[in-house]
Design a protein around this motif. Structure first.
Motif, PDB file in Angstrom:
ATOM      1  N   ASP A 199       0.804  -1.216   0.000  1.00 40.26           N
ATOM      2  CA  ASP A 199       0.000   0.000   0.000  1.00 40.26           C
ATOM      3  C   ASP A 199       0.841   1.272   0.000  1.00 40.26           C
ATOM      4  O   ASP A 199       0.300   2.378  -0.028  1.00 40.26           O
ATOM      5  N   ALA A 200       2.165   1.135   0.019  1.00 39.89           N
ATOM      6  CA  ALA A 200       3.056   2.304   0.016  1.00 39.89           C
ATOM      7  C   ALA A 200       3.537   2.593  -1.404  1.00 39.89           C
ATOM      8  O   ALA A 200       3.415   1.758  -2.302  1.00 39.89           O
ATOM      9  N   GLN A 201       4.076   3.785  -1.587  1.00 34.16           N
ATOM     10  CA  GLN A 201       4.615   4.142  -2.901  1.00 34.16           C
ATOM     11  C   GLN A 201       5.782   3.211  -3.237  1.00 34.16           C
ATOM     12  O   GLN A 201       6.667   2.983  -2.415  1.00 34.16           O
ATOM     13  N   LEU A 202       5.771   2.682  -4.463  1.00 35.91           N
ATOM     14  CA  LEU A 202       6.824   1.762  -4.875  1.00 35.91           C
ATOM     15  C   LEU A 202       8.074   2.555  -5.239  1.00 35.91           C
ATOM     16  O   LEU A 202       8.038   3.421  -6.108  1.00 35.91           O
ATOM     17  N   ARG A 203       9.172   2.242  -4.577  1.00 40.18           N
ATOM     18  CA  ARG A 203      10.446   2.926  -4.834  1.00 40.18           C
ATOM     19  C   ARG A 203      11.441   1.896  -5.359  1.00 40.18           C
ATOM     20  O   ARG A 203      12.180   1.270  -4.603  1.00 40.18           O
ATOM     21  N   VAL A 204      11.432   1.743  -6.688  1.00 40.08           N
ATOM     22  CA  VAL A 204      12.277   0.731  -7.322  1.00 40.08           C
ATOM     23  C   VAL A 204      13.763   0.986  -7.076  1.00 40.08           C
ATOM     24  O   VAL A 204      14.517   0.033  -6.820  1.00 40.08           O
ATOM     25  N   ARG A 209      18.768  -1.052  -4.767  1.00 39.86           N
ATOM     26  CA  ARG A 209      19.922  -0.896  -3.875  1.00 39.86           C
ATOM     27  C   ARG A 209      19.904  -1.959  -2.789  1.00 39.86           C
ATOM     28  O   ARG A 209      20.944  -2.519  -2.424  1.00 39.86           O
ATOM     29  N   GLY A 210      18.725  -2.239  -2.243  1.00 39.50           N
ATOM     30  CA  GLY A 210      18.617  -3.265  -1.222  1.00 39.50           C
ATOM     31  C   GLY A 210      19.003  -4.639  -1.734  1.00 39.50           C
ATOM     32  O   GLY A 210      19.507  -5.482  -0.981  1.00 39.50           O
ATOM     33  N   ALA A 211      18.792  -4.858  -3.029  1.00 43.50           N
ATOM     34  CA  ALA A 211      19.150  -6.132  -3.645  1.00 43.50           C
ATOM     35  C   ALA A 211      20.596  -6.154  -4.109  1.00 43.50           C
ATOM     36  O   ALA A 211      21.079  -7.192  -4.573  1.00 43.50           O
ATOM     37  N   GLY A 212      21.282  -4.992  -3.996  1.00 38.01           N
ATOM     38  CA  GLY A 212      22.674  -4.932  -4.443  1.00 38.01           C
ATOM     39  C   GLY A 212      22.811  -4.984  -5.948  1.00 38.01           C
ATOM     40  O   GLY A 212      23.787  -5.528  -6.477  1.00 38.01           O
ATOM     41  N   MET A 213      21.843  -4.409  -6.676  1.00 35.87           N
ATOM     42  CA  MET A 213      21.841  -4.440  -8.135  1.00 35.87           C
ATOM     43  C   MET A 213      21.616  -3.044  -8.691  1.00 35.87           C
ATOM     44  O   MET A 213      21.055  -2.176  -8.013  1.00 35.87           O
ATOM     45  N   SER A 214      22.015  -2.852  -9.933  1.00 39.08           N
ATOM     46  CA  SER A 214      21.632  -1.638 -10.636  1.00 39.08           C
ATOM     47  C   SER A 214      20.151  -1.742 -10.963  1.00 39.08           C
ATOM     48  O   SER A 214      19.571  -2.842 -10.950  1.00 39.08           O
ATOM     49  N   GLU A 215      19.506  -0.616 -11.243  1.00 39.31           N
ATOM     50  CA  GLU A 215      18.078  -0.662 -11.574  1.00 39.31           C
ATOM     51  C   GLU A 215      17.820  -1.522 -12.807  1.00 39.31           C
ATOM     52  O   GLU A 215      16.841  -2.274 -12.861  1.00 39.31           O
ATOM     53  N   THR A 216      18.711  -1.413 -13.798  1.00 35.50           N
ATOM     54  CA  THR A 216      18.541  -2.186 -15.032  1.00 35.50           C
ATOM     55  C   THR A 216      18.609  -3.680 -14.749  1.00 35.50           C
ATOM     56  O   THR A 216      17.760  -4.459 -15.208  1.00 35.50           O
ATOM     57  N   THR A 217      19.615  -4.082 -13.983  1.00 32.37           N
ATOM     58  CA  THR A 217      19.759  -5.507 -13.644  1.00 32.37           C
ATOM     59  C   THR A 217      18.594  -5.971 -12.780  1.00 32.37           C
ATOM     60  O   THR A 217      18.062  -7.073 -12.976  1.00 32.37           O
ATOM     61  N   PHE A 218      18.187  -5.131 -11.837  1.00 30.63           N
ATOM     62  CA  PHE A 218      17.076  -5.491 -10.956  1.00 30.63           C
ATOM     63  C   PHE A 218      15.804  -5.741 -11.765  1.00 30.63           C
ATOM     64  O   PHE A 218      15.114  -6.756 -11.565  1.00 30.63           O
ATOM     65  N   HIS A 219      15.479  -4.827 -12.680  1.00 34.74           N
ATOM     66  CA  HIS A 219      14.290  -4.988 -13.519  1.00 34.74           C
ATOM     67  C   HIS A 219      14.365  -6.283 -14.324  1.00 34.74           C
ATOM     68  O   HIS A 219      13.386  -7.041 -14.406  1.00 34.74           O
ATOM     69  N   ALA A 220      15.525  -6.527 -14.923  1.00 32.58           N
ATOM     70  CA  ALA A 220      15.678  -7.710 -15.772  1.00 32.58           C
ATOM     71  C   ALA A 220      15.535  -8.995 -14.968  1.00 32.58           C
ATOM     72  O   ALA A 220      14.839  -9.927 -15.380  1.00 32.58           O
ATOM     73  N   GLN A 221      16.192  -9.052 -13.806  1.00 31.01           N
ATOM     74  CA  GLN A 221      16.119 -10.242 -12.969  1.00 31.01           C
ATOM     75  C   GLN A 221      14.722 -10.430 -12.387  1.00 31.01           C
ATOM     76  O   GLN A 221      14.220 -11.549 -12.291  1.00 31.01           O
ATOM     77  N   PHE A 222      14.098  -9.324 -12.001  1.00 37.58           N
ATOM     78  CA  PHE A 222      12.753  -9.393 -11.422  1.00 37.58           C
ATOM     79  C   PHE A 222      11.773  -9.980 -12.431  1.00 37.58           C
ATOM     80  O   PHE A 222      11.006 -10.897 -12.105  1.00 37.58           O
TER      81      PHE A 222
END
Length: 290
Positions: A199-204, A209-222
């Motif tokens: 229910d909170a604002q999504l802060r990708v 950062r919490g996953a230790g990934m760049s945003e691009t890598t995080f999106h791809a892996q997710f």
């Protein structure tokens, strides 16, 4: 392979617990029975990490755009929190499910020699149920007949089951999940966080950062692991929870929209209708009984 006596016991338990859309709980924490008497249409559903033992019938679950079938005599493992779609293809359908315990999985995996850290399995895996898994699940379910034994024996049988799963066809996915630094484990923690704070604002960027990934890598892996994007994942979580609130009868449509994080009831109704195929007001108890 199929234990007819166990099927009869599962049916009886589900009927006594009035199992319908919801699972029938058991006295053993994390263990539940699902029973459907007829095929069902495709419906949105939210899974948590779970082992499912199909005793009769056939179920179809989607991973992204790909449908996967679970049939009688098979075990299936969903290793992530996952909002997706499912339907019963053949009925009667009866299954026994056990919530997977990630800390226990990690503890046992660390003790197993020769774990293949290079093997990566699917988020949703299925295969013929091992006799060891069948036997342990039956023993765990039948503890309901001796409630006093549950506190002592249930933890031991659950530990046994996690061991057998790590050494089964589901092992590659679960071993990867049990490695804290693996991509699978990092994304699993992110999905759990999104579910917890849907229910909170999504802060990708923060999730990445919490996953230790760049945003691009995080999106791809997710997307590779869950079959959807972080934003779509959260949206499905919000809409599923809103439907539950409306069906429970405690909140109106606008109240449910605000409760799950929407700022615009109009946008909520539009996205709800797109996901469920009808307006949210159709799920109000008075509408359902009309």
């Amino acid at each position: 392979m199929i234990d007819r006596a166990l099927i009869a016991e599962l049916r009886d338990h589900a009927d006594r617990e009035n199992a319908g859309r919801e699972l029938a709980a058991t006295p053993v924490e994390g263990l539940s029975v699902m029973r459907r008497r007829a095929p069902t249409p495709v419906e949105p559903v939210v899974y948590e990490p779970v082992l499912c033992l199909v005793m009769e019938g056939v179920k179809e679950v989607w991973h992204g755009e790909r449908p996967l079938r679970f049939a009688a005599g098979q075990s299936s493992v969903i290793s992530f929190h996952l909002p997706t779609q499912a339907r019963i293809l053949e009925a009667p359908y009866t299954s026994l499910g056990l919530r997977i315990d990630p800390p226990l999985l990690h503890e046992i995996a660390a003790e197993i020699d020769g774990a293949d850290e290079g093997a990566v399995g699917p988020v949703i895996s299925t295969g013929e149920a091992d006799e060891a898994v069948l036997g342990a699940m039956a023993r765990l379910f039948r503890l309901k007949n001796t409630p006093a034994a549950i506190p002592q024996l249930a933890p031991l049988i659950k530990r046994e089951l996690h061991y057998w799963l790590l050494n089964s066809c589901h092992g590659p996915a679960l071993r990867e999940l049990a490695r804290p630094a693996s991509h699978a484990a990092r994304i699993a923690r992110a999905t759990a966080e999104i579910r917890r704070t849907y229910d909170a604002q999504l802060r990708v960027p923060e999730l990445a950062r919490g996953a230790g990934m760049s945003e691009t890598t995080f999106h791809a892996q997710f997307k590779a692991l869950t079959g959807t994007t972080p934003l779509q994942f959260q949206k499905k979580m919000r809409l599923m929870e809103a439907r539950r609130l409306i069906e429970a009868g405690g909140q109106g449509v606008s109240q449910a929209a605000f409760a799950v994080g929407y700022e615009s009831p109009t946008q909520f109704s539009r996205e709800f209708s797109r996901m469920f195929g009808c307006a949210p007001s159709r799920f109000k108890p008075e509408a359902a009984s009309a």
